[in-house]
Design a protein around this motif. Structure first.
Motif, PDB file in Angstrom:
ATOM      1  N   VAL A  64      15.267  12.748 -12.274  1.00  0.00           N
ATOM      2  CA  VAL A  64      15.277  12.712 -10.967  1.00  0.00           C
ATOM      3  C   VAL A  64      13.906  11.681 -10.462  1.00  0.00           C
ATOM      4  O   VAL A  64      14.138  10.617  -9.622  1.00  0.00           O
ATOM      5  N   ALA A  65      12.827  11.905 -10.893  1.00  0.00           N
ATOM      6  CA  ALA A  65      11.663  11.251 -10.774  1.00  0.00           C
ATOM      7  C   ALA A  65      11.454   9.744 -11.226  1.00  0.00           C
ATOM      8  O   ALA A  65      11.074   8.889 -10.248  1.00  0.00           O
ATOM      9  N   TRP A  90       0.372   2.703 -10.182  1.00  0.00           N
ATOM     10  CA  TRP A  90       1.665   3.296 -10.860  1.00  0.00           C
ATOM     11  C   TRP A  90       1.363   3.522 -12.515  1.00  0.00           C
ATOM     12  O   TRP A  90       2.002   4.623 -12.917  1.00  0.00           O
ATOM     13  N   GLY A  91       0.424   2.779 -12.910  1.00  0.00           N
ATOM     14  CA  GLY A  91       0.187   2.948 -14.477  1.00  0.00           C
ATOM     15  C   GLY A  91      -0.610   3.877 -14.681  1.00  0.00           C
ATOM     16  O   GLY A  91      -0.769   4.589 -15.912  1.00  0.00           O
ATOM     17  N   ALA A  92      -1.797   4.449 -13.631  1.00  0.00           N
ATOM     18  CA  ALA A  92      -2.671   5.274 -14.252  1.00  0.00           C
ATOM     19  C   ALA A  92      -2.158   6.758 -14.647  1.00  0.00           C
ATOM     20  O   ALA A  92      -3.045   7.028 -15.687  1.00  0.00           O
ATOM     21  N   PRO A  93      -1.018   7.203 -14.004  1.00  0.00           N
ATOM     22  CA  PRO A  93      -0.554   8.590 -14.442  1.00  0.00           C
ATOM     23  C   PRO A  93      -0.190   8.480 -16.018  1.00  0.00           C
ATOM     24  O   PRO A  93      -0.426   9.363 -16.691  1.00  0.00           O
ATOM     25  N   PHE A  94       0.511   7.280 -16.389  1.00  0.00           N
ATOM     26  CA  PHE A  94       1.057   7.095 -17.619  1.00  0.00           C
ATOM     27  C   PHE A  94      -0.167   6.859 -18.351  1.00  0.00           C
ATOM     28  O   PHE A  94      -0.224   7.262 -19.845  1.00  0.00           O
ATOM     29  N   SER A 136       5.061   8.894 -10.299  1.00  0.00           N
ATOM     30  CA  SER A 136       4.528   8.738 -11.474  1.00  0.00           C
ATOM     31  C   SER A 136       3.984  10.029 -12.221  1.00  0.00           C
ATOM     32  O   SER A 136       4.138  10.439 -13.269  1.00  0.00           O
ATOM     33  N   CYS A 137       3.132  10.678 -11.134  1.00  0.00           N
ATOM     34  CA  CYS A 137       2.501  11.815 -11.532  1.00  0.00           C
ATOM     35  C   CYS A 137       3.573  12.893 -11.977  1.00  0.00           C
ATOM     36  O   CYS A 137       3.513  13.714 -12.843  1.00  0.00           O
ATOM     37  N   LEU A 187       0.811  -1.166   0.190  1.00  0.00           N
ATOM     38  CA  LEU A 187       0.126   0.082   0.043  1.00  0.00           C
ATOM     39  C   LEU A 187       0.836   1.252   0.075  1.00  0.00           C
ATOM     40  O   LEU A 187       0.630   2.308  -0.750  1.00  0.00           O
ATOM     41  N   SER A 188       1.974   1.453   0.694  1.00  0.00           N
ATOM     42  CA  SER A 188       2.790   2.326   0.997  1.00  0.00           C
ATOM     43  C   SER A 188       3.274   2.426  -0.572  1.00  0.00           C
ATOM     44  O   SER A 188       3.861   3.837  -1.050  1.00  0.00           O
ATOM     45  N   LEU A 189       3.961   1.336  -1.212  1.00  0.00           N
ATOM     46  CA  LEU A 189       4.607   1.450  -2.371  1.00  0.00           C
ATOM     47  C   LEU A 189       3.725   2.100  -3.408  1.00  0.00           C
ATOM     48  O   LEU A 189       4.176   2.775  -4.318  1.00  0.00           O
ATOM     49  N   SER A 190       2.430   1.498  -3.461  1.00  0.00           N
ATOM     50  CA  SER A 190       1.375   2.139  -4.408  1.00  0.00           C
ATOM     51  C   SER A 190       1.161   3.552  -4.215  1.00  0.00           C
ATOM     52  O   SER A 190       1.215   4.139  -5.444  1.00  0.00           O
ATOM     53  N   VAL A 191       1.093   4.014  -3.213  1.00  0.00           N
ATOM     54  CA  VAL A 191       0.878   5.572  -2.857  1.00  0.00           C
ATOM     55  C   VAL A 191       1.948   6.184  -3.357  1.00  0.00           C
ATOM     56  O   VAL A 191       1.843   7.206  -4.178  1.00  0.00           O
ATOM     57  N   ALA A 192       3.346   5.734  -2.967  1.00  0.00           N
ATOM     58  CA  ALA A 192       4.477   6.374  -3.316  1.00  0.00           C
ATOM     59  C   ALA A 192       4.891   6.529  -4.922  1.00  0.00           C
ATOM     60  O   ALA A 192       5.040   7.443  -5.339  1.00  0.00           O
TER      61      ALA A 192
END
Length: 496
Positions: free
Chosen positions: A79-80, A112-116, A35-36, A25-30
């Motif tokens: 960097v991101a 992770w994929g939603a922003p892309f 990704s944004c 969950l933490s990795l998903s949020v981060a």
């Protein structure tokens, strides 16, 4: 003040425990947040190219007020992206150690994929090139005869990188059908075509994760994270919508069918994958050899003959149902007209330069490419001759990696060809190689910088990746690379 500090420390301790209890969950949020940032900065990098985007993509691609020499967006994106790669490596290790449910793993990949999936196409202008080829077909033009430049003053031409506007299509007949279909379904508008292509890319990424999970057997979660959540795949299949994603989904389906001893289905699927983008045809001889080696009662000539007939019939059918369906064969060489840095052929050219004094640049490049192609053919021959020593997925993955690395040019998404086949069954050092090549592909010639700066950054990144691999090998101390992966499912069909 002491009470406030004590409360703050308690809050941090609670947050640390929650992160430790729910790492995915933490990795998903981060990962979603990072990704944004990648997408937002990447949109500005794309706006700085010598192109004109169709729309501003929710304000992410404003072509006004941004100088092409401004390194700010490119630096922020780089960097991101490095942070996202670090999170991905952590996620791979967490999933490997904790074996979560596939649902939680899919939630991470979706976050992770939603922003892309929602942002503008990043890294290159391939999506607009596909839309242009779809428009050319609507106008009755042959996409294998010329590039999008034939469209003249159409606004779609201005969205494509000037260096590729004159390059004809390099995809196979099914890839051409998808281009035409995207433009037609998208309301015969360039933006609609790009949106349809984005949907195809997202579906391809989902299919890759599902099939990789099936191929991995008892460890589907690790395969999903290594493939669908891989930043290299998010950049070039989901965001840039390369049709290589569709090809890889079909190729994984062929490998799954082969693992179930459904050989004819595997050959048909591999030929369909090759009809999307041609490099997948390398899997066909590997499947035929694996079928021949694994036969039970049928004679060798019958097995090989039937497989060859099925492969030839499928390929011919795909080519004949599409106008100019075999035109891609004549454009293969035109896809390699550029000279990309860090390609093995380029390194060979530099090595030959002091040896063959007085030779022109073109002669050195031609000699280097012939040398690299010869090495590629030798690698293919060795892999087929020794196919009995390894699983089919590894034979196909190594062959596609050899094609990517020894090709006259090297683009980052080329690495996906072999990595997606190897990732589901990779273990030990082979997993380490898959991770390292994925990281290297994401950092290969980052956009948003001058050519010199991008090459220097790539050199530093490759050196850092190499050092990280050496450190990881020394820490693990695994001399054999462990097993090739979990056992595959038992045969489900009748013996051949």
């Amino acid at each position: 003040m002491n009470d406030l500090a004590e409360k703050a420390l308690r809050g941090l301790d609670v947050a640390r425990r929650q992160v430790g209890d729910r790492p995915l969950l933490s990795l998903s949020v981060a990962g979603f947040v990072v990704s944004c940032v990648v997408v937002a900065a990447g949109g500005q990098v794309g706006a700085a190219r010598s192109t004109r985007p169709l729309v501003n993509w929710l304000g992410l691609q404003d072509t006004h007020g941004l100088g092409a020499a401004d390194p700010g967006p490119g630096t922020l994106m780089l960097v991101a992206l490095v942070v996202l790669l670090g999170l991905w490596l952590v996620a791979v290790e967490v999933v490997r150690r904790t074996t979560p449910t596939p649902a939680r793993t899919w939630a991470l990949a979706a976050a992770w994929g939603a922003p892309f999936a929602l942002g503008p196409p990043l890294m290159d202008t391939t999506a607009y090139g596909y839309a242009a080829f779809g428009l050319m077909q609507r106008q009755g033009r042959n996409p294998y005869a010329t590039g999008p430049v034939v469209l003249g003053g159409h606004p779609l031409v201005a969205t494509i990188d000037p260096a590729t506007r004159g390059t004809p299509s390099g995809v196979g007949p099914l890839g051409t059908v998808l281009q035409h279909l995207a433009y037609s379904v998208g309301g015969a508008t360039p933006l609609g075509a790009v949106i349809v292509l984005r949907v195809i890319g997202v579906l391809a990424a989902i299919a890759i994760g599902q099939l990789a999970g099936r191929l991995a057997g008892r460890e589907p979660a690790a395969a999903i994270v290594t493939t669908t959540a891989n930043p290299l795949l998010l950049l070039y299949v989901v965001s840039a919508v390369h049709l290589d994603g569709v090809m890889l989904a079909l190729l994984l389906a062929a490998l799954v069918a082969a693992s179930q001893r459904r050989w004819l289905r595997a050959i048909v699927l591999a030929c369909l994958a090759g009809s999307v983008t041609g490099q997948a045809f390398l899997a066909v001889p590997a499947i035929v050899v694996a079928h021949w080696l694994g036969r039970r009662r049928a004679p060798a000539w019958l097995v090989i003959g039937r497989d060859v007939l099925v492969a030839g019939g499928t390929t011919a059918a795909c080519g004949l149902v599409v106008t100019h369906g075999f035109g891609w064969l004549g454009t293969v060489s035109k896809q390699f007209s550029a000279h990309t840095p860090f390609a093995i052929a380029g390194a060979v050219s530099e090595v030959l330069s002091p040896i063959v004094r007085g030779a022109s640049y073109d002669d050195l490049a031609a000699g280097a490419r012939i040398t690299a192609i010869t090495a590629m053919l030798c690698a293919f021959g060795y892999l087929l001759a020794t196919a009995r020593q390894r699983a089919l997925e590894r034979t196909v993955g190594y062959a596609l990696l050899a094609l990517a690395l020894f090709a006259p040019v090297l683009y980052p998404w080329y690495l996906l060809w072999g990595l997606v086949c190897l990732a589901p069954v990779a273990a030990g050092r082979r997993r380490l190689v898959v991770l390292a090549l994925s990281v290297a592909g994401c950092l290969l010639v980052p956009p948003g910088f001058t050519s010199l700066t991008a090459n220097v950054l790539t050199g530093v990144a490759l050196a850092a990746v190499g050092a990280g691999v050496l450190l990881a090998v020394r820490r693990t101390g695994d001399p054999t690379g462990a097993s090739s992966g979990p056992p595959t499912a038992p045969p489900t069909s009748a013996p051949t």
